[in-house]
Structure formats: C-alpha cells, structure tokens
Design a protein around this motif. Sequence first.
Motif, short mmCIF file in Angstrom:
data_model
loop_
_atom_site.label_atom_id
_atom_site.label_comp_id
_atom_site.label_asym_id
_atom_site.label_seq_id
_atom_site.Cartn_x
_atom_site.Cartn_y
_atom_site.Cartn_z
N SER A 189 -28.69 -56.07 34.90
CA SER A 189 -30.30 -56.25 34.33
C SER A 189 -30.49 -57.49 35.43
O SER A 189 -31.59 -57.69 35.64
CB SER A 189 -30.87 -55.69 33.35
OG SER A 189 -30.88 -54.57 33.21
N SER A 190 -29.33 -58.46 35.03
CA SER A 190 -29.23 -59.81 34.85
C SER A 190 -29.02 -60.07 36.66
O SER A 190 -30.54 -60.44 37.39
CB SER A 190 -28.57 -60.37 34.24
OG SER A 190 -28.07 -60.47 33.18
N ALA A 192 -30.51 -57.89 39.06
CA ALA A 192 -31.82 -57.54 39.50
C ALA A 192 -33.10 -58.50 38.94
O ALA A 192 -34.31 -58.94 39.86
CB ALA A 192 -32.40 -56.28 38.54
N CYS A 193 -32.49 -59.23 37.58
CA CYS A 193 -33.64 -60.31 37.53
C CYS A 193 -33.62 -61.82 38.42
O CYS A 193 -34.66 -62.01 39.47
CB CYS A 193 -33.37 -61.19 36.12
SG CYS A 193 -34.56 -59.16 34.98
N VAL A 194 -32.55 -62.23 38.66
CA VAL A 194 -32.09 -62.89 40.16
C VAL A 194 -32.71 -62.50 41.22
O VAL A 194 -32.63 -63.11 42.13
CB VAL A 194 -30.80 -62.76 40.13
CG1 VAL A 194 -29.88 -64.28 41.45
CG2 VAL A 194 -30.29 -63.93 38.58
N LEU A 196 -35.37 -60.58 41.95
CA LEU A 196 -36.17 -60.81 42.43
C LEU A 196 -37.49 -61.77 42.33
O LEU A 196 -37.73 -62.08 42.79
CB LEU A 196 -37.22 -59.79 40.91
CG LEU A 196 -38.31 -59.61 40.88
CD1 LEU A 196 -38.76 -58.44 42.39
CD2 LEU A 196 -38.21 -58.55 39.18
N LEU A 197 -35.78 -62.87 41.08
CA LEU A 197 -36.69 -64.12 41.86
C LEU A 197 -36.49 -64.60 43.07
O LEU A 197 -37.38 -65.89 43.20
CB LEU A 197 -36.43 -64.54 40.20
CG LEU A 197 -36.79 -64.42 38.96
CD1 LEU A 197 -35.83 -65.32 37.90
CD2 LEU A 197 -37.67 -65.03 38.78
#
Length: 351
Positions: A189-190, A192-194, A196-197
Amino acid sequence: MKVKIMSTKSRNYFLDNYKALLIILVVIGHFIEPCYSNTPFLMILKWIIFSFHMPAFIFISGYFSKKTMTFEKLIQKLVIPYLVYEMLYYLLYVFVIHKDTGLYLNRPKFSLWYLMALFFWRIATPYIKKIPGSIFVSITAGLLIGFSQLGNFFSIPRTLFFYPFFLAGYYFQESWFETVRKKWKFLASSLACVLLLFFGGVFAGSIQLTPWIFYGRYSYEDMGMTPGIGMLVRLGCYGISFLLVFTLCAVIPKKKHFFSVLGLRTMPIYLFHGLIYSVLKATPLLKQINTPLETLALLLFCVLLSFALASELPNRFVTWISSIPVSLPKPPKNLGLPPVFTFGKRNQAQP
C-alpha cells in the motif's frame, strides 16, 4: 582443519532464491538495453527491473558483510578479481569487438563498478556506522553527489548513490525478514502511494524521465533536471526502491528450488554475462528485437545463459581468481587501525 558445512536445514534458501531472481534480472536488464525503447512491454520491463534489482542486490551484499574481513582478504576477494576482469574486458574490447578504449583502472568497465564500490563500502562502513543517523547521512551524500560531473571516475557517483542500500542491509537482522513478510500489505500500500505521488508529480510537472534516474551514475544536469527537481526525483527513487526491496520478500519462496543454485553463484553470472553482452551489442542483433516472439526468445536466452554461467567451470574460474594468495607487510601496532585493516596470516580463512 575442520571445515564447517552448512546443513540444508540451517541454510537460508530465501536469500539464495532472492539473489537468483535478482541475478536473472541483472542479465535481462543489460540485454534489453539496446532494444527496450522498441516496444511498450520492454520499456515497462526496463523501468521495473532498474527500480529495484541493484538496490536489492546491494542490500543483500550489505547483509552478508557484517563479519569483519581483513584488508588482505578484501584485496584478495575484490581488488585482484577487479584487476583481472578489467584486463579481460580490455582485451575483449580491443581485439574482439575493436572498440576504442584504454585500460582505465580508475573507470570500471561495464558492471565491474560493483566490485570497486563493494571494496569502498567494506572499507568505509566501520567508520560510517559510528556516525549517528548514518543511514540519513548516506542518503544525503547520495543526493548531493547528483550535483557532480564525475561520471564513471572510480565509480564515485554510483558508490554514493547505492550506499544507503548497502548500509541498510548491514544493519538488517535475519529475524526482521519474517516481520517484513508479514507486513507485505502495508508495504504494498505504501509503495502504491509513493508511486502515485511520484508519477503524479512527474506528469504534473511535465518532467521527461528515463530509467537513468535509477542508475546512480548520471548527474541531475545529465538527466536534464534542475538541482531541486533532481533531488526530489532521487528521493522518490530511494522510496520506491526500498519499498520494492522489502515488498518482494513476501513472494520469494523460502525452500530450496532448482533455481536456488543461481543465488549461490551470482558472481560468475554477474561477471561473465557482460563479456557475452558486449559481443552481441557490437552487432545489430539486439537492437532489432521488436516482436513478441523475438522478445520471448531474448528473455529465454537470458535465463538459459544465467544457468550456463552458474555451471561448474565458470564458478571454478571465479573461485580460483578470488583465491590468489595475498600477503601484505604488517603495519605498526600503534596505528590504531579499525578491524577492517587488520592483517591476517597468509591463507587465513575468510570469516
């Protein structure tokens, strides 16, 4: 002298399997270099491979570097092989593929930068580990080296860029791998967030990026970025690479498999595949690969080549080169040198 043989039960096949995956990706990553821009699949594959394969390889190298090695052993295991393989590459370049080059021992050819970097990491770590917040210090150095124009000189840019991964592996404990495996959902999840950002910021800023951002060799100027953007991009690369290194722990098998031998013999694969690649790169063959069938054939060739180079003969050659006896004069006892600079007896067993 009794030789302690590690039993099947005590051997960590998880790390062997992880290294097996990584060394195959090293071979694939190099062989698709001339053609990765020909198809979207190869382009994506290139991005994925270079985002974590060397960081993970170096992380595991750091993990296995906890035990002190004498200076003589460092010369024997890293410097002597580096000089021998540099000569092999030089002879290949000059007499086989007729490439205009010289015997530049301060500018490693092809993948030999790793041996030079590993030598410097082993030398520096006994000092660096004493610095509070050494991981953050190493990341800062990796960011700042992006301002330099040193190129391949002593492989300094890559040595500093990848050092945080070596240092993280050096500090990592075996029991933590199981913790990481259990936390794979959080890590994924982390990640995926990184991602995306990271790519959201790239697209929003209309920045043109290439896989070079993960190479560690090129300066921000070389990659067409301002210093501020370059540092942010490199920070993003660190985040992506570290998260991928740990997230993959969840999918690496822990038991022995037929491919585990590749993880035991990464060095002959790493060193010799470059010689074969250099010959093929000098022909139009690799550049012309652009169909699914040709791509599949290339990937299969890389896998088979990895197994071939893990065979007994290449492994014996590499073992022989790294076993050449080295005997250096002992320094005065009052110099107060750290453990890495201790001078053992000739033919002292590697710790």
